[in-house]
Scaffold this motif. Structure first.
Motif, PDB file in Angstrom:
ATOM      1  N   VAL A 123       7.833  -7.725  -7.720  1.00  0.00           N
ATOM      2  CA  VAL A 123       6.403  -7.455  -7.905  1.00  0.00           C
ATOM      3  C   VAL A 123       6.222  -6.170  -8.697  1.00  0.00           C
ATOM      4  CG1 VAL A 123       4.195  -7.125  -6.711  1.00  0.00           C
ATOM      5  CG2 VAL A 123       5.997  -8.507  -5.623  1.00  0.00           C
ATOM      6  N   LEU A 124       5.363  -6.223  -9.714  1.00  0.00           N
ATOM      7  CA  LEU A 124       4.959  -5.026 -10.453  1.00  0.00           C
ATOM      8  C   LEU A 124       3.578  -4.636  -9.998  1.00  0.00           C
ATOM      9  CD1 LEU A 124       6.057  -5.589 -14.173  1.00  0.00           C
ATOM     10  CD2 LEU A 124       7.053  -4.058 -12.480  1.00  0.00           C
ATOM     11  N   LEU A 125       3.441  -3.384  -9.576  1.00  0.00           N
ATOM     12  CA  LEU A 125       2.176  -2.872  -9.042  1.00  0.00           C
ATOM     13  C   LEU A 125       1.534  -1.905 -10.016  1.00  0.00           C
ATOM     14  CD1 LEU A 125       3.532  -2.222  -5.453  1.00  0.00           C
ATOM     15  CD2 LEU A 125       1.968  -4.048  -6.119  1.00  0.00           C
ATOM     16  N   ARG A 181      -4.501  -9.776  -4.663  1.00  0.00           N
ATOM     17  CA  ARG A 181      -4.566  -8.320  -4.774  1.00  0.00           C
ATOM     18  C   ARG A 181      -4.839  -7.899  -6.215  1.00  0.00           C
ATOM     19  NH1 ARG A 181      -1.991  -4.990  -0.435  1.00  0.00           N
ATOM     20  NH2 ARG A 181      -1.920  -3.418  -2.078  1.00  0.00           N
ATOM     21  N   GLY A 182      -5.788  -6.998  -6.392  1.00  0.00           N
ATOM     22  CA  GLY A 182      -6.120  -6.495  -7.718  1.00  0.00           C
ATOM     23  C   GLY A 182      -5.092  -5.541  -8.289  1.00  0.00           C
ATOM     24  N   ASP A 183      -4.237  -4.968  -7.428  1.00  0.00           N
ATOM     25  CA  ASP A 183      -3.247  -3.992  -7.904  1.00  0.00           C
ATOM     26  C   ASP A 183      -1.898  -4.628  -8.237  1.00  0.00           C
ATOM     27  OD1 ASP A 183      -2.566  -4.574  -5.289  1.00  0.00           O
ATOM     28  OD2 ASP A 183      -2.833  -2.526  -4.552  1.00  0.00           O
ATOM     29  N   VAL A 184      -1.799  -5.952  -8.200  1.00  0.00           N
ATOM     30  CA  VAL A 184      -0.569  -6.651  -8.594  1.00  0.00           C
ATOM     31  C   VAL A 184      -0.709  -7.057 -10.055  1.00  0.00           C
ATOM     32  CG1 VAL A 184       0.859  -8.701  -8.240  1.00  0.00           C
ATOM     33  CG2 VAL A 184      -0.034  -7.457  -6.264  1.00  0.00           C
ATOM     34  N   LEU A 185       0.145  -6.487 -10.900  1.00  0.00           N
ATOM     35  CA  LEU A 185       0.114  -6.796 -12.333  1.00  0.00           C
ATOM     36  C   LEU A 185       0.856  -8.093 -12.634  1.00  0.00           C
ATOM     37  CD1 LEU A 185       0.829  -3.242 -13.790  1.00  0.00           C
ATOM     38  CD2 LEU A 185      -1.387  -4.394 -13.533  1.00  0.00           C
ATOM     39  N   ALA A 186       1.979  -8.298 -11.950  1.00  0.00           N
ATOM     40  CA  ALA A 186       2.803  -9.474 -12.198  1.00  0.00           C
ATOM     41  C   ALA A 186       3.767  -9.651 -11.034  1.00  0.00           C
ATOM     42  CB  ALA A 186       3.589  -9.320 -13.501  1.00  0.00           C
ATOM     43  N   ASN A 204       0.831  -1.210   0.000  1.00  0.00           N
ATOM     44  CA  ASN A 204       0.000   0.000   0.000  1.00  0.00           C
ATOM     45  C   ASN A 204       0.866   1.261   0.000  1.00  0.00           C
ATOM     46  OD1 ASN A 204      -2.266  -1.628   0.033  1.00  0.00           O
ATOM     47  ND2 ASN A 204      -2.632  -1.391   2.229  1.00  0.00           N
ATOM     48  N   GLU A 205       1.915   1.244   0.814  1.00  0.00           N
ATOM     49  CA  GLU A 205       2.821   2.393   0.886  1.00  0.00           C
ATOM     50  C   GLU A 205       3.605   2.558  -0.417  1.00  0.00           C
ATOM     51  OE1 GLU A 205       4.728   5.783   2.427  1.00  0.00           O
ATOM     52  OE2 GLU A 205       2.850   4.778   2.936  1.00  0.00           O
ATOM     53  N   ALA A 206       4.024   1.445  -1.024  1.00  0.00           N
ATOM     54  CA  ALA A 206       4.759   1.512  -2.294  1.00  0.00           C
ATOM     55  C   ALA A 206       3.902   2.180  -3.368  1.00  0.00           C
ATOM     56  CB  ALA A 206       5.179   0.117  -2.738  1.00  0.00           C
ATOM     57  N   ILE A 207       2.645   1.808  -3.440  1.00  0.00           N
ATOM     58  CA  ILE A 207       1.746   2.417  -4.428  1.00  0.00           C
ATOM     59  C   ILE A 207       1.565   3.907  -4.119  1.00  0.00           C
ATOM     60  CG2 ILE A 207      -0.653   2.465  -5.250  1.00  0.00           C
ATOM     61  CD1 ILE A 207      -0.588  -0.640  -4.943  1.00  0.00           C
ATOM     62  N   ARG A 208       1.388   4.223  -2.844  1.00  0.00           N
ATOM     63  CA  ARG A 208       1.219   5.630  -2.450  1.00  0.00           C
ATOM     64  C   ARG A 208       2.455   6.456  -2.841  1.00  0.00           C
ATOM     65  NH1 ARG A 208       1.847   9.243   1.229  1.00  0.00           N
ATOM     66  NH2 ARG A 208       3.076   8.177   2.786  1.00  0.00           N
ATOM     67  N   GLN A 209       3.638   5.846  -2.718  1.00  0.00           N
ATOM     68  CA  GLN A 209       4.893   6.530  -3.052  1.00  0.00           C
ATOM     69  C   GLN A 209       5.251   6.409  -4.542  1.00  0.00           C
ATOM     70  OE1 GLN A 209       6.900   8.320  -0.982  1.00  0.00           O
ATOM     71  NE2 GLN A 209       5.454   8.031   0.698  1.00  0.00           N
ATOM     72  N   ARG A 210       4.386   5.759  -5.312  1.00  0.00           N
ATOM     73  CA  ARG A 210       4.607   5.533  -6.741  1.00  0.00           C
ATOM     74  C   ARG A 210       5.859   4.713  -7.017  1.00  0.00           C
ATOM     75  NH1 ARG A 210       2.458  11.390  -8.726  1.00  0.00           N
ATOM     76  NH2 ARG A 210       0.282  10.834  -8.479  1.00  0.00           N
ATOM     77  N   GLU A 211       6.069   3.708  -6.195  1.00  0.00           N
ATOM     78  CA  GLU A 211       7.165   2.748  -6.365  1.00  0.00           C
ATOM     79  C   GLU A 211       6.536   1.463  -6.882  1.00  0.00           C
ATOM     80  OE1 GLU A 211       8.552   2.836  -2.321  1.00  0.00           O
ATOM     81  OE2 GLU A 211       9.923   4.476  -2.737  1.00  0.00           O
ATOM     82  N   TYR A 212       6.490   1.319  -8.196  1.00  0.00           N
ATOM     83  CA  TYR A 212       5.685   0.265  -8.811  1.00  0.00           C
ATOM     84  C   TYR A 212       6.426  -1.055  -9.039  1.00  0.00           C
ATOM     85  CZ  TYR A 212       2.509   4.149  -9.390  1.00  0.00           C
ATOM     86  OH  TYR A 212       1.688   5.226  -9.150  1.00  0.00           O
ATOM     87  N   CYS A 213       7.708  -1.100  -8.783  1.00  0.00           N
ATOM     88  CA  CYS A 213       8.439  -2.369  -8.831  1.00  0.00           C
ATOM     89  C   CYS A 213       9.139  -2.537  -7.485  1.00  0.00           C
ATOM     90  CB  CYS A 213       9.463  -2.394  -9.967  1.00  0.00           C
ATOM     91  SG  CYS A 213      10.341  -3.988 -10.068  1.00  0.00           S
ATOM     92  N   VAL A 214       8.760  -3.588  -6.764  1.00  0.00           N
ATOM     93  CA  VAL A 214       9.306  -3.810  -5.425  1.00  0.00           C
ATOM     94  C   VAL A 214       9.780  -5.254  -5.282  1.00  0.00           C
ATOM     95  CG1 VAL A 214       7.855  -2.018  -4.385  1.00  0.00           C
ATOM     96  CG2 VAL A 214       7.036  -4.391  -4.438  1.00  0.00           C
ATOM     97  N   ARG A 215      10.608  -5.457  -4.269  1.00  0.00           N
ATOM     98  CA  ARG A 215      11.101  -6.807  -3.964  1.00  0.00           C
ATOM     99  C   ARG A 215      10.645  -7.190  -2.564  1.00  0.00           C
ATOM    100  NH1 ARG A 215      17.074  -7.484  -4.934  1.00  0.00           N
ATOM    101  NH2 ARG A 215      17.147  -5.776  -3.465  1.00  0.00           N
TER     102      ARG A 215
END
Length: 160
Positions: free
Chosen positions: A155-157, A134-139, A96-107
């Motif tokens: 993870v790609l968000l 989760r619906g916001d996980v693309l891959a 949730n925080e990664a999406i809020r911070q616009r960090e769309y690729c995380v480990r």
């Protein structure tokens, strides 16, 4: 090597017997016994297996690029030493925080479950289930060896 005076060269009259690998036989018997008598979970054999997912409707090239490590990792979380419940909550907050911070690729470093004994990779399975829901996980895909291998997932968000 020098021979003493008067010493004859000794040659064996009968061939030596072949060595018997007794320790190897004992080890093999112990493994068989452990597999037959202990709590055995076939899932624990698959500890090193890669995991991956592509949300329906997304291009296959996206997963291919992720598996090759072609996206820049913007943030990460390490779940080592966490219980399953704590890790589930931590991953949810982290994503949730990664999406809020616009960090769309995380480990997410979940580990390989090597200390989970017969339960197998508990945090790895939990992470995979959570990400698929989760619906916001693309891959997502297991990381490259240099990025944690099968003990981590990239993870790609989807941004909002």
């Amino acid at each position: 090597m020098r021979r003493l005076q008067g010493e004859a060269e000794a040659t064996p009259t009968t061939p030596r017997p072949e060595p018997v690998p007794r320790q190897f036989e004992r080890d093999e018997a112990a493994v068989r016994e452990e597999l037959l008598s202990g709590d055995f979970d076939p899932g624990s054999i698959e500890q090193g297996d890669e995991i991956h997912y592509l949300k329906p409707g997304q291009p296959a090239a996206m997963l291919k690029r992720l598996r090759r490590g072609q996206y820049s990792i913007r943030s990460e979380i390490d779940l080592h030493q966490m219980t399953e419940a704590v890790a589930r909550s931590a991953v949810t907050l982290f994503l949730n925080e990664a999406i809020r911070q616009r960090e769309y690729c995380v480990r997410i470093v979940h580990g390989k479950g090597l200390r989970s004994a017969s339960r197998g990779p508990v945090l790895k399975r939990m992470t995979e289930r959570l990400l698929r829901q989760r619906g916001d996980v693309l891959a997502f895909a297991s990381a490259l060896p240099a990025q944690g291998g099968t003990g981590a997932v990239l993870v790609l968000l989807q941004g909002h």
